[in-house]
Design a protein around this motif. Structure first.
Motif, PDB file in Angstrom:
ATOM      1  N   ILE A 149       0.869  -1.184   0.000  1.00 46.62           N
ATOM      2  CA  ILE A 149       0.000   0.000   0.000  1.00 46.62           C
ATOM      3  C   ILE A 149       0.902   1.229   0.000  1.00 46.62           C
ATOM      4  O   ILE A 149       1.577   1.529   0.990  1.00 46.62           O
ATOM      5  N   ASP A 150       0.912   1.937  -1.138  1.00 44.63           N
ATOM      6  CA  ASP A 150       1.792   3.083  -1.314  1.00 44.63           C
ATOM      7  C   ASP A 150       1.123   4.367  -0.847  1.00 44.63           C
ATOM      8  O   ASP A 150       1.658   5.115  -0.040  1.00 44.63           O
ATOM      9  N   TYR A 151      -0.098   4.622  -1.365  1.00 46.01           N
ATOM     10  CA  TYR A 151      -0.825   5.842  -1.005  1.00 46.01           C
ATOM     11  C   TYR A 151      -2.237   5.477  -0.580  1.00 46.01           C
ATOM     12  O   TYR A 151      -2.832   4.515  -1.074  1.00 46.01           O
ATOM     13  N   ILE A 152      -2.804   6.285   0.304  1.00 43.51           N
ATOM     14  CA  ILE A 152      -4.220   6.205   0.639  1.00 43.51           C
ATOM     15  C   ILE A 152      -4.656   7.550   1.203  1.00 43.51           C
ATOM     16  O   ILE A 152      -3.926   8.171   1.984  1.00 43.51           O
ATOM     17  N   GLU A 153      -5.791   8.029   0.745  1.00 43.94           N
ATOM     18  CA  GLU A 153      -6.354   9.294   1.218  1.00 43.94           C
ATOM     19  C   GLU A 153      -7.819   9.093   1.577  1.00 43.94           C
ATOM     20  O   GLU A 153      -8.538   8.372   0.873  1.00 43.94           O
ATOM     21  N   PRO A 154      -8.307   9.726   2.645  1.00 47.61           N
ATOM     22  CA  PRO A 154      -7.525  10.524   3.600  1.00 47.61           C
ATOM     23  C   PRO A 154      -6.619   9.628   4.446  1.00 47.61           C
ATOM     24  O   PRO A 154      -7.041   8.571   4.906  1.00 47.61           O
ATOM     25  N   VAL A 155      -5.385  10.048   4.622  1.00 45.38           N
ATOM     26  CA  VAL A 155      -4.386   9.206   5.263  1.00 45.38           C
ATOM     27  C   VAL A 155      -4.501   9.221   6.783  1.00 45.38           C
ATOM     28  O   VAL A 155      -4.053   8.294   7.451  1.00 45.38           O
ATOM     29  N   ARG A 157      -6.881   8.683   8.941  1.00 47.71           N
ATOM     30  CA  ARG A 157      -7.547   7.562   9.597  1.00 47.71           C
ATOM     31  C   ARG A 157      -7.115   6.212   9.010  1.00 47.71           C
ATOM     32  O   ARG A 157      -7.736   5.195   9.279  1.00 47.71           O
ATOM     33  N   ASN A 158      -6.051   6.237   8.184  1.00 48.91           N
ATOM     34  CA  ASN A 158      -5.549   5.007   7.574  1.00 48.91           C
ATOM     35  C   ASN A 158      -4.035   4.880   7.706  1.00 48.91           C
ATOM     36  O   ASN A 158      -3.374   4.198   6.918  1.00 48.91           O
ATOM     37  N   LEU A 159      -3.451   5.562   8.700  1.00 48.56           N
ATOM     38  CA  LEU A 159      -2.003   5.582   8.855  1.00 48.56           C
ATOM     39  C   LEU A 159      -1.421   4.177   8.966  1.00 48.56           C
ATOM     40  O   LEU A 159      -0.362   3.885   8.404  1.00 48.56           O
ATOM     41  N   ALA A 160      -2.107   3.304   9.696  1.00 38.31           N
ATOM     42  CA  ALA A 160      -1.574   1.964   9.925  1.00 38.31           C
ATOM     43  C   ALA A 160      -1.486   1.147   8.647  1.00 38.31           C
ATOM     44  O   ALA A 160      -0.787   0.136   8.600  1.00 38.31           O
ATOM     45  N   ALA A 161      -2.213   1.574   7.600  1.00 36.62           N
ATOM     46  CA  ALA A 161      -2.232   0.802   6.362  1.00 36.62           C
ATOM     47  C   ALA A 161      -1.054   1.128   5.459  1.00 36.62           C
ATOM     48  O   ALA A 161      -0.669   0.318   4.602  1.00 36.62           O
ATOM     49  N   VAL A 162      -0.455   2.312   5.583  1.00 37.30           N
ATOM     50  CA  VAL A 162       0.625   2.735   4.687  1.00 37.30           C
ATOM     51  C   VAL A 162       1.833   1.814   4.870  1.00 37.30           C
ATOM     52  O   VAL A 162       2.333   1.621   5.982  1.00 37.30           O
ATOM     53  N   GLY A 163       2.296   1.236   3.758  1.00 40.82           N
ATOM     54  CA  GLY A 163       3.441   0.339   3.794  1.00 40.82           C
ATOM     55  C   GLY A 163       3.095  -1.113   4.026  1.00 40.82           C
ATOM     56  O   GLY A 163       3.978  -1.981   4.015  1.00 40.82           O
TER      57      GLY A 163
END
Length: 534
Positions: A149-155, A157-163
């Motif tokens: 997972i490279d990008y996600i917006e809005p980030v 409430r999804n911080l744990a998903a990045v990477g």
């Protein structure tokens, strides 16, 4: 002998009355059983209709998210897999109002395919792309290709998903591979999002493949070769379904993923803390959605059944038993002959048939009063086939001439949000016969709470009113016959007394003992002999 005849007559009348009463109980039981079966059919059909609506709402909402995926995919493809940046993707997301366009979605993002040998260079590039702490995290360690997972917006409430490397978990990996091999949008099975651990096995990823060719390649081998990532959205069942108000007070909803027959997973349930008992009425529908098979189950609460306003079998049986008792008592007391018995039994059967429930007419309209649906009950009740009435105004053919204005007023009230329950009125059939009816009219709302039409349920109560009139006529007739027979009996007794008095005045009558001594004489004997009784 007279006493024996009277006793025999009483016994015969009693047997006749008991026989009629017993027969009436049987008819009442059969009628109540028939009404119960018809009620069960109506309840099941109504629950099926509601379940169909709920299932369609669920599928429509999930399908909606693919349009957000298309937008994200278009941006990524246009910029290119090597040129897309976190800043550019964020700017794109600011042009979209995700909460109103795609209610229930936690966000939209980009998952990149990263060969295991390129992981270090990818991480270094990602850190330079405005994410200094970027790292690849795995749920289960593996040495295969990474789906990061490279990008996600809005980030926020999804911080744990990045990477996160979604290929480190088999459920996510299978859905991602199926997406790029088929060229179609795919859903994972129920999972636990790393950014929403409070909802175990109640979430999904919806993934759409992105190819370097833009269009979907012709073969699975080419698709695997040209796919460089996915646009995706994380979904939590409670958040998605809350937006379409699937929780109804009268029904309990269960949604299961049954794609794997050996691993049936329930990921959504309403009324979890409800203590009220459920009924035995259950309807289950299967739906295919983006490679998954979901099972939507609706269980009715007693309030759902009562809201249909069905005739109670107990009331039918009670009325039947009371009628049977009255008929049996009256017939047994007055000793009607077999022909009268047969007539009353047939009349009892006709009244029982009047109590039998018939299917209601269910008609739907748009807000302009144009008929949009016409069920089989309406065909039977009014005599018009569906193709004759769809697209017409109701007031043009089934409303009596003097009821147009009142009908329009009631319709307008419902369009404005006011419900109309059990309103008694008259409608006319195709042959111009007027029907007495009980009508319930409710507004139809879309998923946004806007009134888009009116649904009317019309029940024919003509037979019920006719049955009540027949019972009153029979009671009046029986009371009249009792009065007539009582008067005839009193007149016969009076005539017999007069006859006996006349005979006593014309005969000479005396009684003597064995020695010839006179013991008693009548008045005519004294008058003729000239002697007094002394």
């Amino acid at each position: 002998m007279i006493k024996m005849t009277r006793l025999s007559s009483y016994k015969n009348a009693l047997k006749l009355g008991i026989g009629i009463f017993s027969f009436g109980l049987v008819i009442s039981f059969i009628t109540a059983l028939s009404v119960n079966n018809q009620n069960n059919t109506i309840i099941t059909q109504s629950l099926e209709t509601v379940t169909e609506q709920v299932a369609n709402n669920i599928i429509d909402r999930i399908v909606l998210y693919q349009y957000g995926l298309r937008g994200a995919r278009g941006v990524i493809y246009t910029v290119g897999e090597d040129n897309i940046s976190r800043d550019f993707f964020k700017k794109y997301s600011l042009t979209r109002d995700f909460e109103s366009e795609f209610p229930g979605a936690r966000g939209f993002g980009y998952i990149r395919r990263v060969p295991a040998n390129d992981e270090a260079s990818f991480v270094a590039k990602a850190k330079l792309d405005d994410w200094p702490d970027f790292s690849v995290r795995q749920l289960t360690p593996h040495d295969d290709e990474r789906y990061v997972i490279d990008y996600i917006e809005p980030v926020d409430r999804n911080l744990a998903a990045v990477g996160l490397d979604i290929s480190s978990e088999q459920n996510r990996k299978n859905a991602a591979q199926q997406a790029y091999l088929t060229g179609e949008t795919r859903l994972t099975g129920p999972i636990t999002l790393v950014q929403a651990t409070g909802h175990p096995l109640q979430a999904f990823l919806i993934l759409m493949p992105i190819y370097r060719t833009g269009l979907t390649p012709a073969t699975p081998a080419l698709r695997e070769q040209q796919a460089f990532g996915w646009s995706y959205a994380p979904l939590v069942a409670n958040e998605v379904f809350e937006q379409i108000n699937l929780s109804r007070k009268t029904t309990k909803l269960l949604v299961n993923d049954v794609t794997d027959a050996q691993n049936n997973v329930m990921f959504y349930e309403t009324h979890i803390d409800e203590v009220n008992p459920l009924t035995s009425f259950v309807v289950t529908l299967d739906r295919e959605i983006f490679g998954r098979k979901w099972q939507v189950t609706l269980v009715a609460y007693p309030e759902f059944v009562s809201s249909l306003h069905l005739i109670s079998p107990n009331i039918v049986f009670s009325y039947g038993a009371i009628v049977s008792l009255l008929l049996g008592g009256l017939i047994g007391f007055y000793g009607y002959d077999l022909g009268r018995k047969r007539i009353i039994l047939e009349d009892n059967e006709r009244r029982a048939n009047i109590l039998e429930h018939s299917l209601d007419a269910i008609i739907s309209f748009d807000c302009d009063g144009i008929i949009t649906s016409w069920n089989d009950g309406a065909v039977t009740m009014f005599g018009y086939e569906k193709h004759e009435v769809i697209g017409l105004e109701k007031t043009t053919f089934i409303v009596p001439d003097d009821g147009y204005y009142a009908e329009n007023e009631r319709f307008n009230q419902v369009v404005n949000g006011k419900s109309l329950l059990n309103f008694v009125s008259q409608y006319k059939r195709k042959d111009n016969v007027l029907l007495s009816t009980s009508m319930t009219s409710l507004a139809i709302y879309n998923e946004f709470g806007k009134i888009i039409g009116v649904s009317q349920t019309i029940r024919d109560i003509t037979a019920q009113q006719n049955a009540e009139k027949q019972i009153l006529d029979i009671n009046a007739s029986l009371e009249r016959k009792v009065t007539e027979r009582t008067q005839a009996l009193q007149q016969a007794l009076s005539e017999n007394k007069t006859l006996l008095d006349n005979i006593n005045q014309q005969l000479l009558y005396s009684e003597t003992d064995k020695d010839g001594v006179i013991l008693m004489v009548n008045d005519n004997f004294c008058l003729t002999s000239g002697f007094t009784r002394e």
